[in-house]
Scaffold this motif. Structure first.
Motif, PDB file in Angstrom:
ATOM      1  N   ARG A  26       0.829  -1.295  -0.172  1.00  0.00           N
ATOM      2  CA  ARG A  26      -0.104   0.072   0.087  1.00  0.00           C
ATOM      3  C   ARG A  26       0.972   1.288   0.102  1.00  0.00           C
ATOM      4  NH1 ARG A  26      -4.900  -0.203   0.457  1.00  0.00           N
ATOM      5  NH2 ARG A  26      -4.986  -2.105   1.448  1.00  0.00           N
ATOM      6  N   LEU A  27       2.089   1.053   0.824  1.00  0.00           N
ATOM      7  CA  LEU A  27       2.950   2.296   1.040  1.00  0.00           C
ATOM      8  C   LEU A  27       3.401   2.735  -0.472  1.00  0.00           C
ATOM      9  CD1 LEU A  27       4.611   1.730   4.276  1.00  0.00           C
ATOM     10  CD2 LEU A  27       2.706   3.318   3.699  1.00  0.00           C
ATOM     11  N   ALA A  28       3.873   1.511  -1.152  1.00  0.00           N
ATOM     12  CA  ALA A  28       4.312   1.611  -2.597  1.00  0.00           C
ATOM     13  C   ALA A  28       3.182   2.317  -3.349  1.00  0.00           C
ATOM     14  CB  ALA A  28       4.877   0.393  -3.221  1.00  0.00           C
ATOM     15  N   ARG A  29       2.047   2.093  -3.365  1.00  0.00           N
ATOM     16  CA  ARG A  29       0.968   2.571  -4.219  1.00  0.00           C
ATOM     17  C   ARG A  29       0.661   3.937  -3.759  1.00  0.00           C
ATOM     18  NH1 ARG A  29      -3.110  -2.318  -2.875  1.00  0.00           N
ATOM     19  NH2 ARG A  29      -2.189  -3.762  -4.324  1.00  0.00           N
ATOM     20  N   LEU A  30       0.858   4.518  -2.675  1.00  0.00           N
ATOM     21  CA  LEU A  30       0.580   5.781  -2.585  1.00  0.00           C
ATOM     22  C   LEU A  30       1.953   6.593  -3.178  1.00  0.00           C
ATOM     23  CD1 LEU A  30      -0.121   5.740   1.380  1.00  0.00           C
ATOM     24  CD2 LEU A  30      -1.680   6.394  -0.368  1.00  0.00           C
ATOM     25  N   ARG A  31       3.003   6.016  -3.137  1.00  0.00           N
ATOM     26  CA  ARG A  31       4.268   6.673  -3.628  1.00  0.00           C
ATOM     27  C   ARG A  31       4.040   6.637  -5.240  1.00  0.00           C
ATOM     28  NH1 ARG A  31       9.282   2.743  -3.614  1.00  0.00           N
ATOM     29  NH2 ARG A  31       7.642   1.874  -5.064  1.00  0.00           N
ATOM     30  N   ASP A  32       3.582   5.777  -5.850  1.00  0.00           N
ATOM     31  CA  ASP A  32       3.299   5.759  -7.321  1.00  0.00           C
ATOM     32  C   ASP A  32       1.988   6.614  -7.809  1.00  0.00           C
ATOM     33  OD1 ASP A  32       5.335   3.623  -7.365  1.00  0.00           O
ATOM     34  OD2 ASP A  32       4.100   1.906  -7.786  1.00  0.00           O
ATOM     35  N   ALA A  33       1.218   6.504  -6.792  1.00  0.00           N
ATOM     36  CA  ALA A  33       0.011   7.512  -7.034  1.00  0.00           C
ATOM     37  C   ALA A  33       0.373   8.851  -7.467  1.00  0.00           C
ATOM     38  CB  ALA A  33      -1.017   7.342  -6.004  1.00  0.00           C
ATOM     39  N   GLU A  34       1.642   9.497  -6.934  1.00  0.00           N
ATOM     40  CA  GLU A  34       1.928  10.808  -7.107  1.00  0.00           C
ATOM     41  C   GLU A  34       2.347  11.158  -8.467  1.00  0.00           C
ATOM     42  OE1 GLU A  34       4.527  12.676  -4.280  1.00  0.00           O
ATOM     43  OE2 GLU A  34       4.054  11.071  -2.655  1.00  0.00           O
ATOM     44  N   LEU A  35       2.798   9.918  -9.253  1.00  0.00           N
ATOM     45  CA  LEU A  35       2.855   9.966 -10.680  1.00  0.00           C
ATOM     46  C   LEU A  35       1.672   9.552 -11.542  1.00  0.00           C
ATOM     47  CD1 LEU A  35       6.447   8.121 -10.672  1.00  0.00           C
ATOM     48  CD2 LEU A  35       5.840  10.551 -10.700  1.00  0.00           C
ATOM     49  N   LYS A  36       0.789   9.193 -10.999  1.00  0.00           N
ATOM     50  CA  LYS A  36      -0.519   8.448 -11.663  1.00  0.00           C
ATOM     51  C   LYS A  36      -1.659   9.401 -11.766  1.00  0.00           C
ATOM     52  CE  LYS A  36       0.864   3.433 -11.270  1.00  0.00           C
ATOM     53  NZ  LYS A  36       0.323   2.369 -10.452  1.00  0.00           N
ATOM     54  N   THR A  37      -1.644  10.211 -10.792  1.00  0.00           N
ATOM     55  CA  THR A  37      -2.920  11.578 -10.739  1.00  0.00           C
ATOM     56  C   THR A  37      -2.244  12.929 -10.892  1.00  0.00           C
ATOM     57  OG1 THR A  37      -2.227  11.598  -8.351  1.00  0.00           O
ATOM     58  CG2 THR A  37      -3.930   9.967  -9.003  1.00  0.00           C
ATOM     59  N   GLN A  38      -3.393  13.716 -11.010  1.00  0.00           N
ATOM     60  CA  GLN A  38      -2.975  14.935 -11.343  1.00  0.00           C
ATOM     61  C   GLN A  38      -2.478  15.778 -10.021  1.00  0.00           C
ATOM     62  OE1 GLN A  38      -3.093  16.697 -14.109  1.00  0.00           O
ATOM     63  NE2 GLN A  38      -3.648  14.829 -15.131  1.00  0.00           N
ATOM     64  N   PRO A  39      -1.458  16.734  -9.961  1.00  0.00           N
ATOM     65  CA  PRO A  39      -0.934  17.414  -8.882  1.00  0.00           C
ATOM     66  C   PRO A  39      -2.082  17.502  -7.908  1.00  0.00           C
ATOM     67  CG  PRO A  39       0.094  18.219 -10.777  1.00  0.00           C
ATOM     68  CD  PRO A  39      -0.876  17.306 -11.312  1.00  0.00           C
ATOM     69  N   GLY A  40      -1.702  17.025  -6.583  1.00  0.00           N
ATOM     70  CA  GLY A  40      -2.600  17.511  -5.574  1.00  0.00           C
ATOM     71  C   GLY A  40      -3.872  16.644  -5.239  1.00  0.00           C
TER      72      GLY A  40
END
Length: 938
Positions: free
Chosen positions: A815-829
């Motif tokens: 889950r922590l890895a997904r949170l890290r990856d989500a910063e690249l997969k979603t719009q800023p903020g």
């Protein structure tokens, strides 16, 4: 509960059916002669000579091979003869069983199906279990008949160079070589003794039984024998009774204690071998699979052509269903799919069973079949056995420890045609609340929770539960997770489906209790009988779906909005869920709302769509010619009611709408409803349990049932954090939609807030002392019972276990890895970040220390949870657990902030508040030592 139980995966599939395979000409082109039934007449078969390329082995031309054989009539003297597919000769004096094999029956394919017809009633060894089905052929080599399982996983067109390579590269499996005892002088048929094969350990009894009973057991030939032997034109039915002994040759070692047996040193198991012939030239055409629609599949690797992107060819498993009148919009089938209700099914459930089967006719009517599925009642005086491969049955069985249902089918492994199916239901499903089962948390205290999870990893198990999360935390990621294959017939490649186990029964039990506590419904009332009928009807419909070829759809329960679930005008028209192939929970309305259906009354839109894909009649000569029509059907996948996710999609815990025993498209709302219901049930248990003259152990059973229910809905919420909705669309199915869609940030924040309120707060667990002091365990101590060694109820440990599982899951490395990856997969903020998660948890769990009040006092529940959270962060910083590097640095930062907060909070603690002061001092010192510890290298 959400993945909570995995229920003992003793799925054994042992059904022996011998069947020469019927194969369409479109399929036969790549099959070796040893893998396809000869389509010519018996006379032509006898005269034909296979080419060297297609002949796996050439029989010996030794003219002396019949030397040493006895005359045919002498061998079969004093035997009882059964004429059929194979002529059988049984000598009851000597115990010998012989089979006469005709020349034209050699080098033909048959299907072996084995069923465990008797059991011991516990530990996975249950009567009626399927324990194996596989293709086999009989080959003559010198003066013996070899029992061979041909390798059909790798194929190529006959006459091609690559075909020679395939035949040489992958071996068949020779399971037994049976010496020829005699040859008939006129018929030229050969006589072989079946004892070494069918009284040997073909099913793999010994390794499975020894593993299940934790002690070595051996076959005892002196107490093993053949029971009933019957032969029919297209099948033979042979019952082998195996004597098993617990003697290991060591007089000092006792056998395993088996409560259900009068003496654990010895017992017998009966295995039914059904050896049957597949229908010849019946016009069945394989249908290509599509991963947007959930069918079990038959797959092989095709080496003929290197051009395709995928070397695998995949067919769905389905019945051969044809219209009587192909031109009619609605026609009866030439041969309906008929199920027999076994005469062991209790009378009070037979109507519900029948309705559950017939529920599927709605789907077939939409594609032009009237009464595609039929139901008949097995007479009490029936002269046939339910394990007979000619009958599809719904069977009941009893045990001391099993609660599950099973819906396997036997399939032509060359084409995917379903040939036979039997449904098995444990009688204890509707007795779940009457038994003294312990909650998942209490099991953990007894170190038995891992047993519920040890078989994780098998793709088609039906119960996943919280045990999956627990096991994930206990197993280092560097280790390869493996599970004992506690299944009969696993060495034969059988992969049956264990379904709807203990968690399904607990859903029934909680609903049963809710009727009593919320509506004052009496056990024998019409309302309670209707509730039972609803449960059994959906249970059977689910298993029937498996026998029609359908896999689970764990997305289906997200079809309706929470406010629609208790509106019968909607649920009786669309269904309570999109599919009965989900693990659907009992639907309990929130307090103050009128109760609707507890379980669905009809199959859902996904079920109808899946049947449309699998059974719509299509005018074509070869499977590839159906592709355009099938693609048009599968392209409907983006419709919300047709969303599909199955077993292999669930273990990532990625999509919050893909769960077992969840409900509605808004699980954030529905989970809160159910946790509120659970709290209300705890209140009423305290005021109404036990009844006059009842044991206080009834209170403990009821309390545990509600604890598990609360636990179940709490664990769903973590999947919103870093979650992504996943779909199986193909390019062009839905414009503007992609396979992964991040869960909106506001939903992730709401999930964390809901967990803070219902899990990390101590408020939901402020039980009255009067209730806690009622939680006495059962004190019965005799065979079939396991009285609790600990008399007291471990309330602190159980609450902490619930909180810890949720906490561990939120901070799991995946889950922590997904949170890290989500910063690249979603719009800023728009992404929840690792610092956001840590800050939310620290504020929730340590908030009263971060912003202390005068005379700060921390309760025992609060101290335990704070300690658990701190330990997790310490483990991350000291590299005792796996975590992304960013998570470690944030954990270190949070510990430093917490250290400062503890320093400030210490000033607010009274000297007389020893618990709080000691707790904070110990936490401060541990954090200081962690921060000062030398950094460990990777």
């Amino acid at each position: 509960m959400k993945r909570v139980s995995l229920v003992l995966a003793f799925v054994f599939g042992l059904i022996l059916v011998i069947v020469p395979l019927s194969v369409p000409q479109s399929v036969a082109r790549w099959l070796p002669t040893h893998a396809v039934a000869n389509q010519s007449s018996p006379a032509q078969q006898a005269d034909s000579s296979p080419s060297p390329e297609d002949s796996p082995r050439k029989p010996s031309d030794d003219g002396d091979e019949e030397k040493g054989q006895k005359p045919f009539e002498q061998v079969i003297q004093d035997t009882a003869t059964s004429n059929g597919l194979f002529t059988l000769y049984q000598n009851k004096k000597t115990g010998k069983l012989y089979a006469e094999i005709k020349p034209e029956q050699l080098n033909q394919n048959y299907l072996a199906v084995m069923t465990l017809e008797s059991g011991i009633g516990e530990r996975g060894i249950y009567s009626g279990l399927p324990i194996g089905d596989f293709l086999f052929t009989l080959r003559r080599v010198n003066n013996a008949i070899q029992f061979v399982v041909p390798n059909i996983n790798f194929r190529a067109d006959r006459g091609t160079p690559i075909r020679r390579s395939v035949d040489r590269s992958f071996s068949d499996s020779i399971l037994q070589s049976l010496p020829i005892r005699s040859t008939h002088p006129q018929r030229k048929s050969v006589l072989v003794e079946l004892n070494p094969l069918l009284l040997g350990d073909l099913p793999g009894l010994i390794p499975v039984v020894s593993f299940a009973l934790s002690k070595p057991y051996t076959l005892d030939q002196a107490t093993s024998y053949f029971d009933q032997v019957k032969a029919f034109p297209s099948n033979v039915e042979i019952e082998s009774v195996y004597g098993l002994s617990g003697s290991s040759g060591n007089d000092t070692e006792l056998p395993s204690y088996i409560a259900a047996l009068p003496d654990s040193r010895a017992f017998s198991l009966k295995v039914r071998y059904s050896l049957s012939q597949l229908p010849q030239n019946n016009g069945y055409r394989p249908r290509l699979a599509d991963d947007r629609v959930g069918y079990f599949i038959t797959a092989y690797r095709d080496y003929t052509n290197d051009a395709p992107r995928q070397s695998f060819v995949r067919y769905i498993n389905r019945w051969h269903l044809e219209k009587q009148d192909p031109t009619a919009p609605l026609s009866k089938p030439k041969q309906p799919i008929t199920f027999w209700i076994e005469n062991t099914v209790p009378l009070e459930y037979r109507d519900a069973v029948r309705d559950g089967v017939l529920m599927w006719n709605r789907a077939y009517e939409k594609i032009g079949f009237k009464d595609a599925i039929a139901v008949q009642q097995m007479p009490d005086n029936a002269d046939w056995d339910p394990a007979d491969v000619r009958y599809n049955t719904i069977r009941w069985f009893n045990s001391t420890d099993a609660i599950f249902a099973l819906g396997p089918s036997r399939v032509n492994p060359l084409t995917g045609e379903i040939l036979d199916a039997d449904i098995l239901v444990a009688a204890d499903f509707t007795r779940a609340l009457k038994e003294d089962y312990r909650s998942i948390a209490e099991q953990n205290q007894m170190r038995s929770a891992p047993f519920a999870a040890q078989l994780l990893g098998k793709e088609n198990l039906c119960n996943y539960g919280m045990a999956a999360r627990y096991l994930r935390r206990q197993t280092p990621s560097t280790e390869k997770k493996s599970s004992p294959r506690l299944r009969f017939g696993s060495h034969l490649g059988n992969d049956q489906d264990l379904c709807l186990g203990l968690d399904g029964a607990k859903q029934y039990a909680v609903g049963n209790m809710a009727l009593s506590l919320f509506q004052n419904v009496l056990p024998n009332s019409s309302e309670m009988k209707d509730y039972v009928q609803q449960f059994v009807r959906e249970l059977i419909a689910h298993e029937i779906g498996h026998t029609l070829g359908l896999r689970h759809n764990f997305h289906a329960s997200a079809m309706l909005k929470p406010e629609e679930l208790n509106n019968p005008e909607i649920t009786r028209k669309r269904g309570l869920t999109a599919s009965v192939m989900d693990y659907n929970p009992v639907n309990l309305a929130p307090q103050g709302t009128k109760q609707g259906d507890y379980f669905t009354h009809i199959i859902g839109p996904y079920d109808e769509w899946a049947i449309e894909y699998g059974y719509t009649p299509i005018a074509a000569k070869v499977p590839q010619a159906e592709q355009r029509t099938l693609d048009q059907i599968a392209k409907k996948a983006p419709q919300s009611d047709l969303s599909y996710a199955t077993d292999e999609d669930i273990f990532s815990f990625l999509d919050p709408k893909v769960n077992v025993f969840d409900m509605s498209g808004d699980l954030l709302t529905y989970s809160q409803w159910q946790m509120d219901n659970a709290r209300k049930m705890w209140e009423r248990i305290n005021t109404r349990y036990p009844g006059e003259g009842e044991s206080f152990s009834e209170v403990r059973v009821a309390f545990n049932a509600v604890f598990d229910y609360y636990f179940q809905y709490a664990t769903f919420l973590g999947d919103y954090v870093g979650g992504q909705f996943f779909n199986r669309y193909k390019s062009g199915d839905a414009k503007g939609r992609l396979p992964f869609e991040p869960v909106p940030l506001e939903q992730q924040r709401l999930a964390l807030a809901t967990l803070q309120k219902n899990v990390f707060s101590e408020e939901p667990f402020q039980f009255p002392p009067e209730l806690l002091n009622k939680l006495a365990p059962s004190r019965w101590s005799h065979w079939g019972t396991q009285p609790s060694i600990e008399l007291d109820y471990p309330i602190h440990d159980n609450i902490l276990f619930l909180q810890s599982i949720v906490l561990y899951d939120l901070l799991a490395p995946q889950r922590l890895a997904r949170l890290r990856d989500a910063e690249l997969k979603t719009q800023p903020g728009q992404a929840l970040t690792i610092p956001d998660l840590f800050d939310s948890l620290q504020t929730s769990i340590w908030g009263d220390v971060i912003q202390p009040t005068d005379n700060l006092k921390l309760s025992s529940l609060r101290r335990a949870l704070q300690r658990q959270y701190m330990n997790l962060l310490v483990d991350m910083v000291l590299r005792q657990v796996d975590a992304p590097e960013d998570a470690r640095t944030v954990a270190r930062y949070e510990l430093k902030q917490l250290h400062r907060s503890i320093d400030r909070a210490m000033r607010k603690v009274s000297d007389r508040e020893i618990y709080t002061k000691a707790h904070l001092e110990e936490a401060r010192d541990r954090i200081a030592k962690t921060l000062d510890a030398p950094l460990q290298s990777r």
